[in-house]
Design an enzyme around this catalytic site. Structure first.
Site, PDB file in Angstrom:
ATOM      1  CE1 TYR A  55      -3.655 125.797  33.375  1.00  0.00           C
ATOM      2  CE2 TYR A  55      -1.743 126.888  32.425  1.00  0.00           C
ATOM      3  CZ  TYR A  55      -3.034 126.935  32.924  1.00  0.00           C
ATOM      4  OH  TYR A  55      -3.700 128.142  32.963  1.00  0.00           O
ATOM      5  CE  LYS A 110     -13.935 116.466  25.391  1.00  0.00           C
ATOM      6  NZ  LYS A 110     -13.539 115.197  26.051  1.00  0.00           N
ATOM      7  CE  LYS A 195     -16.594 115.756  29.113  1.00  0.00           C
ATOM      8  NZ  LYS A 195     -15.338 115.901  29.865  1.00  0.00           N
ATOM      9  CB  THR A 252     -15.899 112.966  32.594  1.00  0.00           C
ATOM     10  OG1 THR A 252     -15.294 113.070  31.311  1.00  0.00           O
ATOM     11  CG2 THR A 252     -15.888 114.327  33.249  1.00  0.00           C
ATOM     12  NE  ARG A 259      -9.730 120.475  34.034  1.00  0.00           N
ATOM     13  CZ  ARG A 259      -9.405 121.226  32.993  1.00  0.00           C
ATOM     14  NH1 ARG A 259      -8.905 122.431  33.172  1.00  0.00           N
ATOM     15  NH2 ARG A 259      -9.587 120.783  31.765  1.00  0.00           N
TER      16      ARG A 259
END
Length: 335
Positions: A55, A110, A195, A252, A259
């Site tokens: 990661y 989230k 979001k 974001t 992502r």
């Protein structure tokens, strides 16, 4: 003379990019940190080589950070628990475990669970056995790649009581992360989840070749959607222009490290959802969250056209160019 305070013993559940990065934050703040990893080889690499190459590549983690694939060992003696398990696998991960210990539990996740429309704090209480009065949430502009590099940022931690929020904030005492406190758990959690959905729409608009006017319009109207839903669910309006709302939304929607933004970009370039997700390579929570958000909005009579458009694309195969154009050519109405 009073004895020096003992460093808190904190357990982080989830060794993905965000969980591992936040374990670093806690360790850099002086806590004794144990990181639980689902895979033994990941825990071994963190413990022996101070890396999580799957990661975080070659990024070096604090030598004091411990890791294990044994959840009971990870939780033993913990003064607090931090949860960074993906939203859609949270319930299944928690199910075979004993109840979480009766200590403060902070969610970094989230998202909203698809099928039940449950918020993560609700899953931790219902499936994880956590005491709801001890569960808090963290949100804000939290791009893990930048935080791993120890670049300055701020977040907000929300808990049912201010004293508990201050406890969570005290865990986040690394010199590069400033934690603000809130008692608006619902507002902070809704903002952090929704979001991701808006970021897919903004990324798609960019992938289609639209400019800054388009993306600024989508971000602004996206914040309006998030606010409407959050207030309808009991969140406080003043939460949404802050770090958990506008701060997280801007980061974001605009960063290539996001992502969900990258997934939207891939959709805008013409990939289907499966191919876009494969290109991103890690979980983009906005895909599964979109349907849950749309369901909640429908039940509460909240208008969320951007969210509906994302659902039309990721769930029903609508063309991204058509829904993006339709969004910005809606009938005239007061802002």
């Amino acid at each position: 003379m009073s004895a020096p305070r003992r460093a808190p013993r904190l357990t982080v559940l989830g060794a993905g990019s965000w969980g591992t990065t936040f374990a670093q934050v806690l360790a850099d703040g002086g806590a004794e940190v144990t990181l639980w990893a689902r895979r033994e080889e990941v825990a071994r690499e963190i413990g022996t080589q101070h890396r999580n190459s799957a990661y975080l590549g070659d990024h070096e983690l604090p030598a004091t950070l411990r890791a294990t694939a044994d959840v009971a060992a990870a939780l033993e003696g913990a003064d607090g628990v931090v949860v960074a398990i993906p939203a859609q696998s949270m319930r299944a991960t928690l199910a075979p475990w004993p109840a979480l210990p009766a200590v403060p539990v902070l969610s970094l996740t989230k998202g909203i669970e698809r099928g039940t429309d449950a918020r993560i704090s609700e899953i931790l209480a219902r499936a994880g056995g956590a005491d709801p009065s001890l569960v808090g949430v963290l949100s804000g502009p939290n791009l893990s790649g930048e935080i791993a590099e120890r670049r300055p940022c701020a977040s907000v931690v929300a808990a049912p009581e201010e004293a508990l929020a201050e406890t969570f904030a005290s865990w986040c005492s690394a010199p590069y992360l400033r934690a603000y406190t809130s008692t608006d758990v619902v507002g902070v959690e809704v903002a952090g989840a929704v979001k991701n959905v808006i970021a897919i729409a903004v990324g798609a608009a960019t992938g289609l070749g639209h400019g800054h006017n388009t993306t600024a319009s989508l971000i602004t109207r996206g914040l309006a959607e998030i606010t409407r839903l959050g207030v309808a669910l009991g969140g406080r309006r003043e939460t949404f222009p802050g770090l958990a709302g506008m701060g997280d939304l801007v980061a974001t929607c605009s960063s290539p490290l996001s992502r969900n933004h990258r997934l939207g970009l891939a959709l805008g370039r013409g990939l289907d959802v499966a191919a876009a997700a494969a290109e991103v390579g890690q979980t983009a929570e906005g895909v599964a969250t979109a349907r849950a958000v749309a369901d909640i909005a429908a039940r509460h009579g909240v208008d969320m056209p951007i969210t509906r458009s994302v659902v039309a694309v990721v769930d029903h195969g609508a063309r991204i160019d058509e829904v993006t154009t339709a969004l910005l050519s809606r009938s005239v109405r007061p802002e």
